[in-house]
Enzyme design. Structure first.
Site, PDB file in Angstrom:
ATOM      1  N   LYS A  17       9.599 -55.092  61.026  1.00 18.59           N
ATOM      2  CA  LYS A  17      10.400 -55.277  62.205  1.00 18.59           C
ATOM      3  C   LYS A  17      11.583 -55.784  61.984  1.00 18.59           C
ATOM      4  O   LYS A  17      12.841 -55.391  62.264  1.00 18.59           O
ATOM      5  CB  LYS A  17       9.523 -55.793  63.462  1.00 18.59           C
ATOM      6  CG  LYS A  17       8.645 -55.189  63.687  1.00 18.59           C
ATOM      7  CD  LYS A  17       8.182 -55.882  65.267  1.00 18.59           C
ATOM      8  CE  LYS A  17       7.893 -57.212  65.280  1.00 18.59           C
ATOM      9  NZ  LYS A  17       6.870 -57.824  64.258  1.00 18.59           N
ATOM     10  N   ARG A  91       5.455 -58.945  74.833  1.00 19.95           N
ATOM     11  CA  ARG A  91       4.401 -59.003  74.134  1.00 19.95           C
ATOM     12  C   ARG A  91       3.077 -58.600  74.660  1.00 19.95           C
ATOM     13  O   ARG A  91       1.937 -58.464  74.231  1.00 19.95           O
ATOM     14  CB  ARG A  91       4.208 -60.485  73.744  1.00 19.95           C
ATOM     15  CG  ARG A  91       3.216 -61.277  72.753  1.00 19.95           C
ATOM     16  CD  ARG A  91       2.948 -62.608  72.567  1.00 19.95           C
ATOM     17  NE  ARG A  91       2.596 -63.165  74.048  1.00 19.95           N
ATOM     18  CZ  ARG A  91       3.082 -64.246  74.398  1.00 19.95           C
ATOM     19  NH1 ARG A  91       3.950 -64.854  73.931  1.00 19.95           N
ATOM     20  NH2 ARG A  91       2.739 -64.612  75.822  1.00 19.95           N
ATOM     21  N   ARG A 130       4.248 -61.891  49.817  1.00 16.82           N
ATOM     22  CA  ARG A 130       5.685 -62.265  50.405  1.00 16.82           C
ATOM     23  C   ARG A 130       5.844 -63.845  50.065  1.00 16.82           C
ATOM     24  O   ARG A 130       5.001 -64.716  50.069  1.00 16.82           O
ATOM     25  CB  ARG A 130       5.260 -62.158  51.991  1.00 16.82           C
ATOM     26  CG  ARG A 130       6.842 -62.402  52.766  1.00 16.82           C
ATOM     27  CD  ARG A 130       6.574 -61.735  54.128  1.00 16.82           C
ATOM     28  NE  ARG A 130       5.623 -62.309  54.913  1.00 16.82           N
ATOM     29  CZ  ARG A 130       5.176 -62.122  56.248  1.00 16.82           C
ATOM     30  NH1 ARG A 130       6.024 -61.208  56.706  1.00 16.82           N
ATOM     31  NH2 ARG A 130       4.378 -62.763  56.933  1.00 16.82           N
ATOM     32  N   ARG A 157       4.765 -68.740  52.975  1.00 17.51           N
ATOM     33  CA  ARG A 157       4.796 -69.197  54.520  1.00 17.51           C
ATOM     34  C   ARG A 157       3.505 -69.983  54.681  1.00 17.51           C
ATOM     35  O   ARG A 157       2.295 -69.275  54.221  1.00 17.51           O
ATOM     36  CB  ARG A 157       5.004 -67.948  55.530  1.00 17.51           C
ATOM     37  CG  ARG A 157       6.454 -67.353  55.232  1.00 17.51           C
ATOM     38  CD  ARG A 157       6.580 -66.286  56.228  1.00 17.51           C
ATOM     39  NE  ARG A 157       7.787 -65.610  56.164  1.00 17.51           N
ATOM     40  CZ  ARG A 157       8.165 -64.625  56.954  1.00 17.51           C
ATOM     41  NH1 ARG A 157       7.390 -64.077  57.978  1.00 17.51           N
ATOM     42  NH2 ARG A 157       9.529 -64.371  57.040  1.00 17.51           N
ATOM     43  N   ARG A 168      -3.736 -63.282  64.018  1.00 21.23           N
ATOM     44  CA  ARG A 168      -2.551 -62.699  64.462  1.00 21.23           C
ATOM     45  C   ARG A 168      -2.924 -61.002  64.668  1.00 21.23           C
ATOM     46  O   ARG A 168      -2.374 -60.562  65.596  1.00 21.23           O
ATOM     47  CB  ARG A 168      -1.380 -62.778  63.466  1.00 21.23           C
ATOM     48  CG  ARG A 168      -0.910 -64.133  63.364  1.00 21.23           C
ATOM     49  CD  ARG A 168      -0.269 -64.475  62.070  1.00 21.23           C
ATOM     50  NE  ARG A 168       1.191 -63.970  62.068  1.00 21.23           N
ATOM     51  CZ  ARG A 168       1.880 -63.766  61.292  1.00 21.23           C
ATOM     52  NH1 ARG A 168       1.352 -64.243  59.839  1.00 21.23           N
ATOM     53  NH2 ARG A 168       3.007 -63.345  61.410  1.00 21.23           N
TER      54      ARG A 168
END
Length: 216
Positions: A17, A91, A130, A157, A168
């Site tokens: 995104k 959301r 990532r 992260r 998530r």
């Protein structure tokens, strides 16, 4: 031909995104809103809404719809009649309905919803690869130790692990996926299905083509 001024971008975590949002903003001249950034701004500015939001964020709880709705309404009001892109909002279907009501009152509406439909398996691979710069926030999908932008240290992260991702993804399926379906039922969705890794520029080209077809 439809005029595309008001965009919503939906997708799972690590679905691309951010990258495609920047492409859309540059291509269509959009003011981009990330609800995460907006929440941080309100908290840092110590606004009333920010203080309310922080009371939930400190407890690792989702900020209630009414607080997020008020923040987004305030931002959209500042945009007047400008072109915009919402990333991370709505959301929930309740937020989508509240947004529709607010826009209808202002005599406008959502023009298009870009749905980044990326397979769970591919997203899991991305998350494990990532890395993010601890200094400037630049993100890459390679195991680099040093940021090519500023020389900062590249780190994983904190929430880039399978346990956090599973939570998530569950939230995405329960709350955000119904939002995509909500707009799809109204014929407002341009869906980008990605099942294998591709260059972001290639995805952007396909997205531009699909949007051109949607405008006809």
């Amino acid at each position: 031909m439809k005029e595309l001024k008001h965009f919503i971008l939906v997708g799972a975590p690590a679905s691309g995104k951010g990258t495609q949002g920047r492409f859309l903003a540059d291509t269509f001249g959009l003011h981009s809103l990330s609800t995460g950034s907006l929440l941080r701004r309100e908290v840092e500015s110590c606004t009333e809404l920010g203080r309310k939001a922080l009371s939930y964020m400190d407890r690792a709880m989702l900020v209630p719809d009414e607080i997020v709705n008020d923040m987004v309404r305030g931002w959209l009001s500042e945009m007047d009649h400008g072109a915009w892109l919402l990333d991370g909002y709505p959301r929930t279907v309740a937020q989508a309905e509240a947004l529709d009501h607010f826009l209808n009152q202002r005599g406008t509406s959502v023009d298009v919803v870009v749905w980044m439909d990326v397979s769970r398996e591919l997203i899991e691979q991305r998350i494990m690869r990532r890395r993010e710069c601890s200094t400037c926030g630049y993100v890459v999908q390679t195991p680099e130790e040093e940021c090519s932008k500023c020389g900062g240290k590249m780190v994983s992260r904190k929430d880039d692990n399978m346990e956090a991702f599973a939570r998530r993804w569950k939230d995405f399926e329960a709350m955000t996926l119904p939002v995509a379906r909500y707009y799809e039922a109204r014929g407002l969705v341009v869906k980008m299905t990605v099942s294998e890794e591709r260059e972001p520029a290639d995805v952007s080209r396909d997205l531009a083509r699909k949007l051109e077809e949607y405008r006809q």
